[in-house]
Design a protein around this motif. Structure first.
Motif, PDB file in Angstrom:
ATOM      1  N   ILE A   1      17.422  17.796  27.831  1.00 14.34           N
ATOM      2  CA  ILE A   1      18.044  16.514  28.175  1.00 14.34           C
ATOM      3  C   ILE A   1      19.557  16.660  28.267  1.00 14.34           C
ATOM      4  O   ILE A   1      20.195  16.132  29.190  1.00 14.34           O
ATOM      5  CB  ILE A   1      17.655  15.423  27.148  1.00 14.34           C
ATOM      6  N   ASN A   2      20.149  17.390  27.341  1.00 18.63           N
ATOM      7  CA  ASN A   2      21.592  17.613  27.359  1.00 18.63           C
ATOM      8  C   ASN A   2      22.014  18.328  28.643  1.00 18.63           C
ATOM      9  O   ASN A   2      22.975  17.922  29.302  1.00 18.63           O
ATOM     10  CB  ASN A   2      21.992  18.422  26.128  1.00 18.63           C
ATOM     11  N   GLY A   3      21.300  19.369  29.022  1.00 22.24           N
ATOM     12  CA  GLY A   3      21.622  20.107  30.242  1.00 22.24           C
ATOM     13  C   GLY A   3      21.482  19.260  31.493  1.00 22.24           C
ATOM     14  O   GLY A   3      22.335  19.298  32.386  1.00 22.24           O
ATOM     15  N   ILE A   4      20.411  18.482  31.567  1.00 25.13           N
ATOM     16  CA  ILE A   4      20.182  17.636  32.743  1.00 25.13           C
ATOM     17  C   ILE A   4      21.299  16.615  32.910  1.00 25.13           C
ATOM     18  O   ILE A   4      21.851  16.447  34.006  1.00 25.13           O
ATOM     19  CB  ILE A   4      18.810  16.940  32.646  1.00 25.13           C
ATOM     20  N   PHE A   5      21.672  15.941  31.828  1.00 25.78           N
ATOM     21  CA  PHE A   5      22.656  14.870  31.971  1.00 25.78           C
ATOM     22  C   PHE A   5      24.087  15.376  32.056  1.00 25.78           C
ATOM     23  O   PHE A   5      24.940  14.712  32.648  1.00 25.78           O
ATOM     24  CB  PHE A   5      22.466  13.819  30.879  1.00 25.78           C
ATOM     25  N   VAL A   6      24.382  16.547  31.511  1.00 22.26           N
ATOM     26  CA  VAL A   6      25.710  17.134  31.738  1.00 22.26           C
ATOM     27  C   VAL A   6      25.835  17.555  33.204  1.00 22.26           C
ATOM     28  O   VAL A   6      26.881  17.351  33.833  1.00 22.26           O
ATOM     29  CB  VAL A   6      25.957  18.309  30.767  1.00 22.26           C
TER      30      VAL A   6
END
Length: 126
Positions: free
Chosen positions: A43-48
């Motif tokens: 989730i962190n990678g997708i939204f960054v």
């Protein structure tokens, strides 16, 4: 003196935690981090990445870029609020209790900025 790994109180050199409560809190944090680490990372990678795309999109369609960036920041803020996983270096420096507090403060700032950008983008669209 050595400090408790959870609350940073001074303890003797042969102990790791000052009390059973600190030990239980630390173990529950590490268990939760182990359980949700992959979900958190994805989730962190997708939204960054979505923030980067939104910045690029802002130059062509400002309202779409603002809405995308605001949504991404808001989602990251909510995620860091409910899953506060500070980096290990921060845990070593501030100990676990203070590192969790700092991560939640950063989450609140992300949430506030994301909500403001999202609202501004929606009003700019109208």
């Amino acid at each position: 003196m050595k400090k408790c790994e959870y609350c940073a109180k001074e303890i003797s050199y042969h102990e790791m935690y000052c009390s059973d409560e600190c030990q239980d809190n630390a173990f529950s944090f590490y268990d939760m981090r182990e359980k949700f680490q992959k979900f958190f990372s994805v989730i962190n990678g997708i939204f960054v990445l979505a923030i980067g795309i939104s910045i690029f999109l802002f130059s062509f369609m400002p309202s779409a870029g603002l809405i995308g960036g605001g949504t991404s920041l808001t989602v990251l803020g909510v995620m860091y609020l409910f899953l506060p996983f500070p980096p290990d270096i921060m845990i070593e420096k501030y100990k676990l209790k203070k590192a969790l507090f700092i991560t939640r403060v950063i989450a609140g700032v992300l949430l506030a900025i994301g909500a403001a950008v999202l609202i501004y983008g929606i009003f700019k669209l109208i």
